[in-house]
Design an enzyme around this catalytic site. Structure first.
Site, PDB file in Angstrom:
ATOM      1  N   ARG A 178      -2.453  -8.589   0.721  1.00 38.31           N
ATOM      2  CA  ARG A 178      -2.297  -8.117  -0.657  1.00 38.31           C
ATOM      3  C   ARG A 178      -1.711  -9.249  -1.494  1.00 38.31           C
ATOM      4  O   ARG A 178      -0.773  -9.911  -1.077  1.00 38.31           O
ATOM      5  CB  ARG A 178      -1.393  -6.883  -0.686  1.00 38.31           C
ATOM      6  CG  ARG A 178      -1.322  -6.187  -2.030  1.00 38.31           C
ATOM      7  CD  ARG A 178      -0.489  -4.918  -1.918  1.00 38.31           C
ATOM      8  NE  ARG A 178      -1.128  -3.941  -1.063  1.00 38.31           N
ATOM      9  CZ  ARG A 178      -0.461  -3.027  -0.355  1.00 38.31           C
ATOM     10  NH1 ARG A 178       0.858  -3.001  -0.360  1.00 38.31           N
ATOM     11  NH2 ARG A 178      -1.115  -2.155   0.375  1.00 38.31           N
ATOM     12  N   ARG A 233       7.942  -4.328  -5.313  1.00 37.44           N
ATOM     13  CA  ARG A 233       6.537  -4.713  -5.193  1.00 37.44           C
ATOM     14  C   ARG A 233       6.000  -5.282  -6.511  1.00 37.44           C
ATOM     15  O   ARG A 233       6.733  -5.459  -7.471  1.00 37.44           O
ATOM     16  CB  ARG A 233       5.718  -3.480  -4.778  1.00 37.44           C
ATOM     17  CG  ARG A 233       6.185  -2.798  -3.468  1.00 37.44           C
ATOM     18  CD  ARG A 233       5.701  -3.536  -2.256  1.00 37.44           C
ATOM     19  NE  ARG A 233       6.057  -2.876  -1.006  1.00 37.44           N
ATOM     20  CZ  ARG A 233       5.308  -1.975  -0.365  1.00 37.44           C
ATOM     21  NH1 ARG A 233       4.163  -1.596  -0.876  1.00 37.44           N
ATOM     22  NH2 ARG A 233       5.699  -1.460   0.791  1.00 37.44           N
ATOM     23  N   LYS A 240      10.336   0.475   0.335  1.00 38.32           N
ATOM     24  CA  LYS A 240       9.668  -0.192  -0.784  1.00 38.32           C
ATOM     25  C   LYS A 240      10.206   0.318  -2.122  1.00 38.32           C
ATOM     26  O   LYS A 240      10.731   1.432  -2.220  1.00 38.32           O
ATOM     27  CB  LYS A 240       8.160   0.037  -0.703  1.00 38.32           C
ATOM     28  CG  LYS A 240       7.752   1.512  -0.703  1.00 38.32           C
ATOM     29  CD  LYS A 240       6.277   1.643  -0.397  1.00 38.32           C
ATOM     30  CE  LYS A 240       5.887   3.118  -0.245  1.00 38.32           C
ATOM     31  NZ  LYS A 240       4.477   3.267   0.150  1.00 38.32           N
ATOM     32  N   LYS A 248       9.111   0.369  -6.365  1.00 35.39           N
ATOM     33  CA  LYS A 248       7.996   0.142  -7.286  1.00 35.39           C
ATOM     34  C   LYS A 248       8.455   0.249  -8.734  1.00 35.39           C
ATOM     35  O   LYS A 248       9.192   1.159  -9.093  1.00 35.39           O
ATOM     36  CB  LYS A 248       6.872   1.144  -7.007  1.00 35.39           C
ATOM     37  CG  LYS A 248       6.307   1.014  -5.593  1.00 35.39           C
ATOM     38  CD  LYS A 248       5.183   1.985  -5.334  1.00 35.39           C
ATOM     39  CE  LYS A 248       4.585   1.793  -3.936  1.00 35.39           C
ATOM     40  NZ  LYS A 248       3.467   2.714  -3.673  1.00 35.39           N
ATOM     41  N   CYS A 258      -7.856   6.182  -1.921  1.00 36.02           N
ATOM     42  CA  CYS A 258      -7.301   5.098  -1.110  1.00 36.02           C
ATOM     43  C   CYS A 258      -8.373   4.594  -0.147  1.00 36.02           C
ATOM     44  O   CYS A 258      -9.462   5.154  -0.054  1.00 36.02           O
ATOM     45  CB  CYS A 258      -6.069   5.591  -0.355  1.00 36.02           C
ATOM     46  SG  CYS A 258      -6.445   6.771   0.959  1.00 36.02           S
ATOM     47  N   CYS A 279      -7.190   1.839   7.723  1.00 36.47           N
ATOM     48  CA  CYS A 279      -5.798   2.251   7.565  1.00 36.47           C
ATOM     49  C   CYS A 279      -5.328   3.037   8.783  1.00 36.47           C
ATOM     50  O   CYS A 279      -5.928   4.055   9.147  1.00 36.47           O
ATOM     51  CB  CYS A 279      -5.607   3.086   6.303  1.00 36.47           C
ATOM     52  SG  CYS A 279      -3.900   3.649   6.091  1.00 36.47           S
ATOM     53  N   CYS A 305      -4.266  10.407   3.794  1.00 39.32           N
ATOM     54  CA  CYS A 305      -3.005  10.886   4.350  1.00 39.32           C
ATOM     55  C   CYS A 305      -2.063  11.173   3.186  1.00 39.32           C
ATOM     56  O   CYS A 305      -2.391  10.890   2.032  1.00 39.32           O
ATOM     57  CB  CYS A 305      -2.407   9.847   5.302  1.00 39.32           C
ATOM     58  SG  CYS A 305      -1.532   8.495   4.469  1.00 39.32           S
ATOM     59  N   CYS A 354      -1.003   6.602  -1.689  1.00 36.73           N
ATOM     60  CA  CYS A 354      -1.478   5.334  -2.245  1.00 36.73           C
ATOM     61  C   CYS A 354      -2.340   5.489  -3.493  1.00 36.73           C
ATOM     62  O   CYS A 354      -2.392   4.577  -4.307  1.00 36.73           O
ATOM     63  CB  CYS A 354      -2.234   4.554  -1.178  1.00 36.73           C
ATOM     64  SG  CYS A 354      -1.162   3.909   0.129  1.00 36.73           S
TER      65      CYS A 354
END
Length: 579
Positions: A82, A151, A222, A224, A443, A449, A488, A492
């Site tokens: 990424r 991020r 994480k 954001k 996603c 994934c 899931c 995302c």
């Protein structure tokens, strides 16, 4: 002001990931050694976790798993990379490098993420270093694109407020730079930088000499950040851990309303996990942006849950201790108080497709990219076309938060030439598509994934093919309805903010959610659990028919299903799972 409630950091044994970070010597671990291990195409679990901080995830092709097991072969390991792209802006030169690396080391495609970043898939371990070096050579980086840090900072690429966008873009770059990890490990491992020895620093050390913001254990999870410019909420600012809502007066950016505590991920069957929307806590002037962001991050660093990772996001820290506590803690660390929030209004969370003229006479055109996948197909030569455009473009590229691509700042004299190339390669600007398809996100999910329980990117177009005739039947083909699908519940594609959403439960089965706000201001709620395609269509058709007949003027689908009694409104993430 009342005396501040005494709050201790959450107790409990730190998770194995926390132990890993402590022992990693500022994200080094044994990554350098593992990259030279030719016995396996993969990494150890611990080094794979560290690799995320460097912008990569180890994956394998799940379509090939069983066959490789039969042949007694290890999984078909590959790596996703990424690229940090603040505000989603890239130069034509950078675009061409990403394209070249995708062809040379990846699977021949580029993916635009919902955080306005590039993703390359299918990179083999032996090619990671060359790929990362190639990205770095074009003045981009993969550092902190993943991992327990801040991020890629998002911002609104609104072509109708381009002067303000340039200021907002400036702050997205400054925030990304200010909150980037300082460890030299990235340069040592990937760019052959000089190795610096960094001694272990205990938790009690007041100021970490290497990571002054994060410390040697970084964040619990994480983090954001995003900046929105009303009336467009295309970055879904309420889904961010920390959000900034631009306040514009007389065409000037005067400051930001601040939101805290958003986040989309949850775990199936665990009601202690849930999506949450950020809450507005006040207003700041632009010059206070970096200071505020840093202090917010340090609160999460000090009080986030380091024992249970699924409860470690910032939203749980705030919900556990209370918003009043957080505001007092923030004020203590800042030494000043936020001003009252200013008025603002959002109207939508999608992209504005097609051509738009900027304040300075240049042009933007927003292209439709299905699920963010830039590739050539029989219908559309998207990858080739964008490559040819990049070779001549005098403007820039902007990745949107809805997985699309905007070609921006096109000089007026070049508009006709760019439009000709778009037509030559049959590249869609979205205007011919249904309102449902224009507002669809998904996603990656299967096959790469590791968290995916069901299909998303590969299946959503098929489901839309079957829903569009129903919408057309009832005169709703052009109605804007947000639909989102994930493999899931990790969040995302921000599924909790879809007016209609599908979250994978098992192969071919999804939990269906209804009732989010069209402008991203309200979460949805589960309507049916673990259903397949046949039941999805049978369930949605009568609701769509009812909406077509009884909706009020200007009423969005998410608002209608609540008013009509199909679903109760979710007023806060803490009641997301209630009936």
């Amino acid at each position: 002001m009342t005396s501040k409630k005494k709050v201790e950091p959450i107790g409990g044994k730190p998770s194995d990931v926390e132990d890993l970070k402590v022992a990693s010597n500022y994200l080094r671990g044994s990554l350098a050694e593992q990259l030279h291990n030719r016995v396996t195409g993969g990494l150890s679990e611990l080094d794979n976790r560290l690799l995320k901080f460097h912008g990569s995830y180890m994956q394998d092709d799940r379509d090939l798993r069983k066959e490789r097991e039969k042949q007694k072969l290890e999984p078909a390991f590959q790596f996703m990379l990424r690229v940090v792209t603040p505000g989603g802006v890239a130069t034509p030169e950078q675009w061409l490098v990403i394209d070249e690396l995708a062809q040379k080391y990846g699977n021949g495609t580029i993916r635009v993420t919902t955080r306005q970043a590039f993703q390359l898939h299918g990179v083999l371990k032996w090619n990671l270093k060359q790929t990362i070096k190639g990205i770095n050579d074009t003045l981009l980086t993969t550092l902190a694109a993943c991992g327990d840090v801040s991020r890629n900072v998002m911002c609104n690429p609104n072509p109708l407020q381009s002067k303000v966008h340039e200021e907002v873009y400036h702050w997205s770059k400054e925030l990304t730079k200010h909150l980037a990890p300082r460890t030299p490990a990235y340069h040592e491992i990937w760019l052959d930088g000089e190795k610096l020895e960094n001694p272990y620093k205990p938790y009690s050390e007041p100021a970490d000499p290497v990571e002054p913001i994060y410390g040697h254990v970084y964040l619990p999870r994480k983090f954001k950040i995003g900046i929105a410019v009303p009336p467009s909420n295309d970055i879904d600012v309420y889904s961010q851990d920390l959000g900034f809502i631009a306040v514009v007066e007389k065409d000037q950016l005067v400051g930001f309303n601040v939101t805290v505590g958003g986040g989309m991920g949850m775990t199936h069957g665990d009601t202690n996990t849930y999506p949450q929307l950020g809450k507005v806590i006040g207003f700041i002037t632009p010059d206070k942006t970096l200071e505020l962001a840093e202090k917010v991050v340090t609160i999460q660093r000090d009080y986030g849950n380091r024992s249970v990772r699924k409860n470690a996001r910032f939203k749980y820290t705030i919900d556990r201790h209370g918003l009043d506590w957080f505001k007092e803690e923030l004020q203590d660390r800042l030494g000043w108080e936020l001003a009252p929030a200013r008025e603002f209004a959002f109207e939508s969370s999608g992209d504005r497709y097609g051509w738009a003229k900027n304040y300075d006479g240049t042009w933007n055109v927003t292209l439709f990219v299905r699920s963010g996948r830039i590739a050539d197909t029989e219908q559309e030569q998207l990858m080739t076309g964008l490559r040819e455009i990049a070779k001549v473009l005098k403007g820039d590229f902007r990745l949107t938060a809805n997985q699309n691509v905007m070609i921006g700042n096109i000089p007026a004299k070049q508009k006709a030439a760019i439009n000709k190339l778009l037509k030559k390669y049959n590249i869609s600007i979205g205007e011919e598509l249904s309102g449902l398809r224009r507002n669809a996100l998904s996603c990656v999910a299967l096959p790469t994934c590791g968290l995916a329980m069901a299909e998303a990117e590969r299946y959503l177009p098929t489901l839309l093919d079957k829903l569009e005739p129903i919408l057309e039947k009832y005169g709703l083909r052009d109605s804007e309805i947000n639909v989102r699908m994930t493999g899931c519940p990790n969040g995302c594609a921000r599924p909790a903010l879809g007016e209609i959403s599908f979250i994978g439960k098992s192969p071919g089965k999804y939990n269906m959610y209804l009732g989010a706000g069209f402008a991203g201001e309200r979460l949805n709620k589960m309507y049916k659990e673990n259903i397949g395609e046949e039941e999805i269509i049978a369930t949605l058709e009568p609701i769509i028919e009812h909406y077509a007949k009884d909706r009020k003027k200007g009423e969005h689908f998410g608002d209608f299903v609540i008013r009509a009694g199909y679903i109760k409104a979710t007023t806060d993430g803490t009641n997301f799972h209630s009936a």
